[in-house]
Structures are given as structure tokens and as C-alpha cells.
Scaffold this motif. Sequence first.
Motif, PDB file in Angstrom:
ATOM      1  N   SER A  44      49.017  30.770  36.026  1.00  0.00           N
ATOM      2  CA  SER A  44      49.003  32.147  35.535  1.00  0.00           C
ATOM      3  C   SER A  44      47.850  32.943  36.131  1.00  0.00           C
ATOM      4  N   THR A  45      46.903  32.243  36.765  1.00  0.00           N
ATOM      5  CA  THR A  45      45.806  32.892  37.472  1.00  0.00           C
ATOM      6  C   THR A  45      46.148  32.980  38.947  1.00  0.00           C
ATOM      7  N   GLN A  46      46.078  34.173  39.519  1.00  0.00           N
ATOM      8  CA  GLN A  46      46.446  34.382  40.922  1.00  0.00           C
ATOM      9  C   GLN A  46      45.465  33.684  41.845  1.00  0.00           C
ATOM     10  N   ALA A  47      45.977  33.096  42.931  1.00  0.00           N
ATOM     11  CA  ALA A  47      45.126  32.425  43.907  1.00  0.00           C
ATOM     12  C   ALA A  47      44.189  33.439  44.563  1.00  0.00           C
ATOM     13  N   PRO A  48      42.887  33.097  44.709  1.00  0.00           N
ATOM     14  CA  PRO A  48      41.916  34.049  45.272  1.00  0.00           C
ATOM     15  C   PRO A  48      42.172  34.333  46.745  1.00  0.00           C
ATOM     16  N   ARG A  49      42.006  35.618  47.137  1.00  0.00           N
ATOM     17  CA  ARG A  49      42.176  36.033  48.528  1.00  0.00           C
ATOM     18  C   ARG A  49      40.878  36.539  49.142  1.00  0.00           C
ATOM     19  N   ASN A  50      39.850  36.734  48.333  1.00  0.00           N
ATOM     20  CA  ASN A  50      38.532  37.120  48.834  1.00  0.00           C
ATOM     21  C   ASN A  50      37.485  36.570  47.873  1.00  0.00           C
ATOM     22  N   PHE A  51      36.206  36.814  48.196  1.00  0.00           N
ATOM     23  CA  PHE A  51      35.142  36.205  47.397  1.00  0.00           C
ATOM     24  C   PHE A  51      35.119  36.746  45.973  1.00  0.00           C
ATOM     25  N   VAL A  61      37.907  29.334  34.494  1.00  0.00           N
ATOM     26  CA  VAL A  61      37.847  27.907  34.183  1.00  0.00           C
ATOM     27  C   VAL A  61      37.756  27.670  32.678  1.00  0.00           C
ATOM     28  N   VAL A  62      36.924  28.447  31.996  1.00  0.00           N
ATOM     29  CA  VAL A  62      36.737  28.232  30.555  1.00  0.00           C
ATOM     30  C   VAL A  62      38.011  28.534  29.761  1.00  0.00           C
ATOM     31  N   SER A  67      42.737  26.290  26.858  1.00  0.00           N
ATOM     32  CA  SER A  67      44.195  26.150  26.760  1.00  0.00           C
ATOM     33  C   SER A  67      44.615  24.695  26.953  1.00  0.00           C
ATOM     34  N   MET A  68      43.989  24.038  27.926  1.00  0.00           N
ATOM     35  CA  MET A  68      44.334  22.642  28.205  1.00  0.00           C
ATOM     36  C   MET A  68      43.961  21.740  27.033  1.00  0.00           C
ATOM     37  N   VAL A  69      42.794  21.995  26.442  1.00  0.00           N
ATOM     38  CA  VAL A  69      42.380  21.202  25.285  1.00  0.00           C
ATOM     39  C   VAL A  69      43.374  21.364  24.137  1.00  0.00           C
ATOM     40  N   ALA A  70      43.833  22.601  23.898  1.00  0.00           N
ATOM     41  CA  ALA A  70      44.804  22.852  22.830  1.00  0.00           C
ATOM     42  C   ALA A  70      46.109  22.112  23.088  1.00  0.00           C
ATOM     43  N   LYS A 111      46.887  31.162  26.542  1.00  0.00           N
ATOM     44  CA  LYS A 111      45.992  31.443  27.674  1.00  0.00           C
ATOM     45  C   LYS A 111      45.456  32.874  27.576  1.00  0.00           C
ATOM     46  N   PHE A 112      46.296  33.811  27.200  1.00  0.00           N
ATOM     47  CA  PHE A 112      45.850  35.201  27.073  1.00  0.00           C
ATOM     48  C   PHE A 112      44.776  35.329  25.997  1.00  0.00           C
ATOM     49  N   LEU A 113      45.006  34.700  24.849  1.00  0.00           N
ATOM     50  CA  LEU A 113      44.047  34.766  23.753  1.00  0.00           C
ATOM     51  C   LEU A 113      42.736  34.088  24.145  1.00  0.00           C
ATOM     52  N   SER A 114      42.819  32.961  24.841  1.00  0.00           N
ATOM     53  CA  SER A 114      41.613  32.258  25.292  1.00  0.00           C
ATOM     54  C   SER A 114      40.823  33.119  26.263  1.00  0.00           C
ATOM     55  N   THR A 115      41.524  33.788  27.179  1.00  0.00           N
ATOM     56  CA  THR A 115      40.859  34.657  28.156  1.00  0.00           C
ATOM     57  C   THR A 115      40.173  35.823  27.457  1.00  0.00           C
ATOM     58  N   TRP A 116      40.856  36.412  26.479  1.00  0.00           N
ATOM     59  CA  TRP A 116      40.265  37.534  25.751  1.00  0.00           C
ATOM     60  C   TRP A 116      39.019  37.092  24.990  1.00  0.00           C
ATOM     61  N   LEU A 117      39.092  35.950  24.312  1.00  0.00           N
ATOM     62  CA  LEU A 117      37.957  35.469  23.533  1.00  0.00           C
ATOM     63  C   LEU A 117      36.738  35.207  24.415  1.00  0.00           C
TER      64      LEU A 117
END
Length: 259
Positions: A44-51, A61-62, A67-70, A111-117
Motif C-alpha cells: 500500500s506504500t508506493q515504491a520510492p522514486r527519489n530520495f 516502517v512504524v 499493522s503487521m503486529v496486529a 494501515k490507514f489508522l496506524s499511519t494516522w496515529l
Amino acid sequence: MRQLVKKKGEPMYGIFTARGRDASRLEQLSDCVFALAITMSLLSTQAPRNFDELTLFISDVVPFTLSMVAVMWIWHGHYQFFMRYGLRDIRIIVLNTFMMLIVLFFIYPLKFLSTWLVSYFTLLAKALLISNEYFRELNQMGTQMIPWSDMPELMIIYDCGFLSIYIAFVLMYRHAIKNGDSLNLSEAEVHATKSIIAHYTGIVAIGLISLFIALLGFLIDWEFSGLFAGVIYALIGPVSYFIGRKYDKPPLNSTSDHA
């Protein structure tokens, strides 16, 4: 991982006979679904194309870890059920299929809720500890990710997924105890199963309270109800502790041997 020991010639999983020690195609399929859910969370996270995008990817990562732990927590409960009872009848297949469906649906809201938190509390810490300028970025989160007015709806989605999974667990364990005679459950195993049902029922009750708060906030336009609906999940720890204390002593006439 399987934590198996021998007792009177039978492999044991804690106090339970390891009735599901030989994984069936049902568990193998379920493991694939759990692995797919974790993969979906990462993709769900886009692959990086620049720094700059690489930095953003690393910052993900966090939330991904949360999400993975849940997901792994749910997988562990799923693994324990099948190891303890080895049930694979039509009722368990239906409940397991329902749970796998919810796990796949649940991963993106999770994942969305984890990212927001992570984003919110990171900016809040920076604003309090580094500079007040971060409060401006904190306010911008309402337009970039989700406004506070939409938080109750987000929690409703999250609560429905959470409740569906743990209600499925309750129904699976209730089915196991109803089949106690055919499974030849010992008194200690029956007591432990009742303890697990009480534990999951307590978790469901907390999820229902959270859902009620979120629904109330949605109906009366109380935007901060989403925050309170999330905080209520902190009760899982104390509730689990008190339920564990209630069931920590098995019946005096119980044994771990089979009748």
C-alpha cells in the motif's frame, strides 16, 4: 513455535492435547491469507522514486510494523485454536472463511489508522518538544489525511472489522466447547476454554463500546468521538487481567488427563 511436549504418549500444547498438530489444507490456506494481508499492507506504500520518497517510505516502517503486529496477533489466536482442537467441520470452515475475508478487508483501514496515529503523535511530540511551528503541520493533517469530523466514520469501519474477527473467535471456541465430548476434552481443558471465551467476550464488549461511541459521534456530529472510541481500547489490558484472575484457578476436581 509449536511448543509441543509429550505426555503419556500424546503431544501437548500447554494443558491441551495438540489435536491439530498436523496442519490441514484449511490452516495452510489461512496462513496464505494472513501472509497476503501483510503483503497488502506493505504494497500500500508506493515504491520510492527519489530520495524524498525514500525518506517517506522509511517513515512508513512504524505504521507497517503496527499493522503487521496486529495481523500476527490475530494469526496467533487462529493458530492456537486449531492446535488445541483440530476442528475442521463445516461450521468452523464457514467461520474461518468469514474471518479470512475480514482480515483481508481489515488490513487497509488498519494501515490507514496506524499511519494516522504515528503521524499525529510524531508531529505532536515535535510541536511540544521542538517548535510550535509543527502545530501548523498538525492542523494541516486534517486536510491531507482525514479531518476530525470524519474520525467517527473511520472508527466505525475499524470497529466493525475488529468486532467481526473477535466475534468469530468467540463462536469458534463456543463450538469447540459444545463438542467437548467428541473431542474428549479434560476438565482442565474445558475450564481453559471457558476462560478463553470469557477473554474474547470481554474484548468484544470493549469493541461494542467503542462502536457505540463512534456511532453516537457520527449521529450527533461530535467529531472528537473518534478519539474517545480509540482510547477505549486501552481497557483491553485491564479487562483481560481481571478475567484472567477470575479463571486462574481451575476447578479443584479438574485434571489435565482425559476422562
